[in-house]
Design an enzyme around this catalytic site. Structure first.
Site, PDB file in Angstrom:
ATOM      1  N   ASN A  53       0.836  -1.198   0.000  1.00 14.75           N
ATOM      2  CA  ASN A  53       0.000   0.000   0.000  1.00 14.75           C
ATOM      3  C   ASN A  53       0.864   1.239   0.000  1.00 14.75           C
ATOM      4  O   ASN A  53       2.044   1.200   0.371  1.00 14.75           O
ATOM      5  CB  ASN A  53      -0.927   0.028   1.224  1.00 14.75           C
ATOM      6  CG  ASN A  53      -0.178   0.251   2.519  1.00 14.75           C
ATOM      7  OD1 ASN A  53       0.345  -0.698   3.117  1.00 14.75           O
ATOM      8  ND2 ASN A  53      -0.106   1.484   2.977  1.00 14.75           N
ATOM      9  N   CYS A  54       0.293   2.357  -0.463  1.00 13.41           N
ATOM     10  CA  CYS A  54       0.929   3.659  -0.283  1.00 13.41           C
ATOM     11  C   CYS A  54       0.033   4.451   0.660  1.00 13.41           C
ATOM     12  O   CYS A  54      -0.645   3.872   1.494  1.00 13.41           O
ATOM     13  CB  CYS A  54       1.164   4.366  -1.615  1.00 13.41           C
ATOM     14  SG  CYS A  54      -0.338   4.822  -2.497  1.00 13.41           S
ATOM     15  N   ALA A  55      -0.024   5.769   0.519  1.00 11.62           N
ATOM     16  CA  ALA A  55      -0.759   6.582   1.490  1.00 11.62           C
ATOM     17  C   ALA A  55      -2.253   6.339   1.434  1.00 11.62           C
ATOM     18  O   ALA A  55      -2.928   6.348   2.470  1.00 11.62           O
ATOM     19  CB  ALA A  55      -0.469   8.063   1.256  1.00 11.62           C
ATOM     20  N   ARG A  85      -3.738   4.060  -1.303  1.00 11.15           N
ATOM     21  CA  ARG A  85      -4.108   3.002  -2.231  1.00 11.15           C
ATOM     22  C   ARG A  85      -3.642   1.627  -1.747  1.00 11.15           C
ATOM     23  O   ARG A  85      -2.536   1.473  -1.240  1.00 11.15           O
ATOM     24  CB  ARG A  85      -3.489   3.244  -3.613  1.00 11.15           C
ATOM     25  CG  ARG A  85      -3.632   4.649  -4.127  1.00 11.15           C
ATOM     26  CD  ARG A  85      -3.002   4.772  -5.504  1.00 11.15           C
ATOM     27  NE  ARG A  85      -2.641   6.149  -5.795  1.00 11.15           N
ATOM     28  CZ  ARG A  85      -2.107   6.554  -6.924  1.00 11.15           C
ATOM     29  NH1 ARG A  85      -1.865   5.691  -7.886  1.00 11.15           N
ATOM     30  NH2 ARG A  85      -1.797   7.824  -7.119  1.00 11.15           N
ATOM     31  N   VAL A 106      -6.046   3.001   4.656  1.00 14.62           N
ATOM     32  CA  VAL A 106      -5.478   1.887   3.890  1.00 14.62           C
ATOM     33  C   VAL A 106      -4.507   1.015   4.697  1.00 14.62           C
ATOM     34  O   VAL A 106      -4.474  -0.207   4.485  1.00 14.62           O
ATOM     35  CB  VAL A 106      -4.818   2.400   2.588  1.00 14.62           C
ATOM     36  CG1 VAL A 106      -3.568   3.196   2.876  1.00 14.62           C
ATOM     37  CG2 VAL A 106      -4.511   1.246   1.642  1.00 14.62           C
TER      38      VAL A 106
END
Length: 525
Positions: free
Chosen positions: A470-472, A474, A514
């Site tokens: 995951n990123c920030a 997504r 997320v």
């Protein structure tokens, strides 16, 4: 290759999530220690000043230890197994690398053009890392070492060894291999990095001299590359490394804030850097876009559009997280996103031309804490001009988007056909998935666990998942068979803001929750 680059770029964002609170704490500390604002209460010999100085000392942690944060943050997002062990291995190996590099430069620094007797700072190219005086390799060095450790970790962490060598299994083996890899790497950096530093200083001069044109190009690339996930590579060297100022703008601005706060000189004169103005589009662009979507929605769907846009617009305006609002139209009308990127670059450039500089990379929380409150006394007129410029551009965003939506009949939120949802077979599919989670289970699970389960079903089940990061905002998944992926409607009904498909690389736009959803997702796997 693109998929790997996207994952790497998203992983770089992990440490930056700590910046929001740290920035607020630093901003208020500087404000309350400023005698120009607080008067005699902020006397350095008084208890008030001393208490806030203690608070400030802790608040600076994130900014002063950026390389270490990136070393730790990368394994959190990228290691395929035992992430916590990978973080430990990365820190130990990174410190080992810096001890090697420091010793090499102590004996042969003159051969590489490095004076180890000089004080740390921009002119010497030296820094302190966990008490080690070493070459300032910044974020790039941290990411390279951490990336190497992740590779070694994934390949050798589970390596079986003879019983008599069992003590060297797992993290011990990874660190041991990393130890020997770091020796030649330290030698290589001693040769190469001083020349890189010379190049970085030249780049600083170029971008400062490029002025408004440089700001426009930077701002456009930072925005237009968001769908690819490569925008991290545009802003990271500026914000977190030495591409424009020593330590990156994220560190340089707050560390010099007390100086700016006590001077009536023009901010642009003291800090001629316009590469942290992306918040202009995040705040004012979000206002114009949301109003345009609401205005162009069908009469019977305006309430639905308002319910959709108000939360995502407020998220963008206050926190600077724009992906939820941008992904509501990015793939429905990509032409609008190009226009959005052009306007984002232009509003940043115009603001810079009128003297607006500082740390405006986030939303209003960031603006108040690190700009408006501590600097308002001497620079109120600059910030008034900033708001006026922003509101004018909000109107431009509104009228341009409204015209394009109506002119080309773009299917932005609220403009879908009245029976579209009823005709989608995926609606039934979504209901079937929801029925799989019984009422009893829902009461026992938190909403993120339910979302994770619905996302997993929509992605074709756990047998279709290859890996997940995951990123920030997504959830990034690699699937085995992309034909098993449900439609965007299913994911939106399950709580996602949107879906990005690039072959077998899938991105579920989730929002700031997320990390928790990824944890629940991995539990299901």
């Amino acid at each position: 290759m693109m998929k790997k680059i996207q994952r790497f770029g998203g992983a770089m964002f992990t440490p930056t999530l700590l910046f929001a609170f740290a920035g607020i704490a630093v901003g208020f500390s500087i404000l309350f220690m400023n005698q120009e604002v607080m008067g005699s209460l902020a006397d350095p010999s008084g208890m008030w000043y001393k208490c806030w100085d203690v608070v400030a000392s802790g608040a600076w942690t994130v900014f002063m230890q950026l390389p270490l944060l990136f070393v730790i943050g990368l394994p959190v997002a990228l290691a395929k197994k035992q992430n916590a062990r990978a973080c430990l291995e990365a820190v130990v190996t990174y410190l080992t690398f810096n001890y090697f590099l420091s010793a090499i430069l102590k004996y042969w620094g003159q051969n590489f053009g490095v004076n180890m007797e000089a004080a740390v700072g921009s002119s010497s190219g030296l820094t302190m890392i966990a008490g080690i005086k070493t070459l300032d390799t910044g974020m790039i060095g941290a990411l390279i070492i951490s990336g190497i450790v992740i590779y070694i970790h994934d390949k050798y962490f589970d390596k079986e060894l003879p019983e008599m060598l069992g003590i060297f299994r797992g993290s011990s083996l990874v660190v041991m291999i990393g130890f020997f890899v770091m020796i030649p790497l330290a030698v290589l950096f001693a040769f190469v990095w001083p020349q890189v530093q010379v190049g970085m200083r030249s780049m600083q001069g170029f971008f400062v001299s490029a002025g408004s044109f440089g700001v426009w190009v930077y701002s456009f690339l930072e925005r237009i590359l968001i769908p690819t996930g490569l925008h991290h590579f545009v802003y990271s060297p500026f914000v977190y490394d030495n591409a424009i100022v020593q330590g990156g703008t994220a560190v340089y601005w707050p560390t010099h804030l007390s100086e700016f706060a006590t001077s009536a000189r023009s901010l642009k004169e003291m800090y001629p850097v316009g590469f942290s103005l992306s918040g202009m589009s995040k705040v004012f662009g979000s206002i114009g876009i949301s109003l345009a979507f609401y205005k162009t929605a069908k009469p019977g769907k305006k309430k639905v559009v308002a319910g959709l846009m108000v939360p995502v617009a407020l998220t963008a305006i206050f926190t600077g997280i724009t992906e939820p609002i941008e992904f509501t139209f990015l793939f429905i009308a990509p032409g609008l996103f190009v226009v959005h990127s052009l306007l984002a670059a232009t509003v940043s450039t115009v603001a810079f031309m009128f003297g607006v500089v500082g740390d405006f990379g986030g939303g209003l929380i960031n603006w108040f804490a690190l700009n408006w409150i501590p600097l308002g006394k001497y620079h109120f007129n600059t910030y008034l001009a900033q708001v006026i410029i922003g509101l004018i551009f909000s109107a431009i965003w509104y009228f341009v988007f409204k015209f394009l939506i109506e002119r080309f009949n773009l299917k932005t939120p609220g403009r879908e056909s009245d029976d579209e949802d009823a005709k989608l077979y995926t609606k039934k599919e979504y209901k079937e998935m929801k029925e799989q989670v019984s009422a009893t289970e829902v009461t026992k699970k938190n909403k993120n666990a339910v979302k994770a389960e619905l996302f997993l079903s929509a992605l074709g089940g756990k047998e279709n998942i290859q890996d997940v990061t995951n990123c920030a905002t997504r959830l990034r998944i690699t699937v085995k068979d992309s034909t098993k992926i449900a439609s965007d409607t299913v994911f939106k009904e399950a709580g996602a803001h949107g879906l990005v498909k690039n072959g077998d690389a899938i991105q579920v736009i989730v929002g700031l929750s997320v990390p928790t959803i990824r944890e629940e997702f991995e539990n299901l796997l």
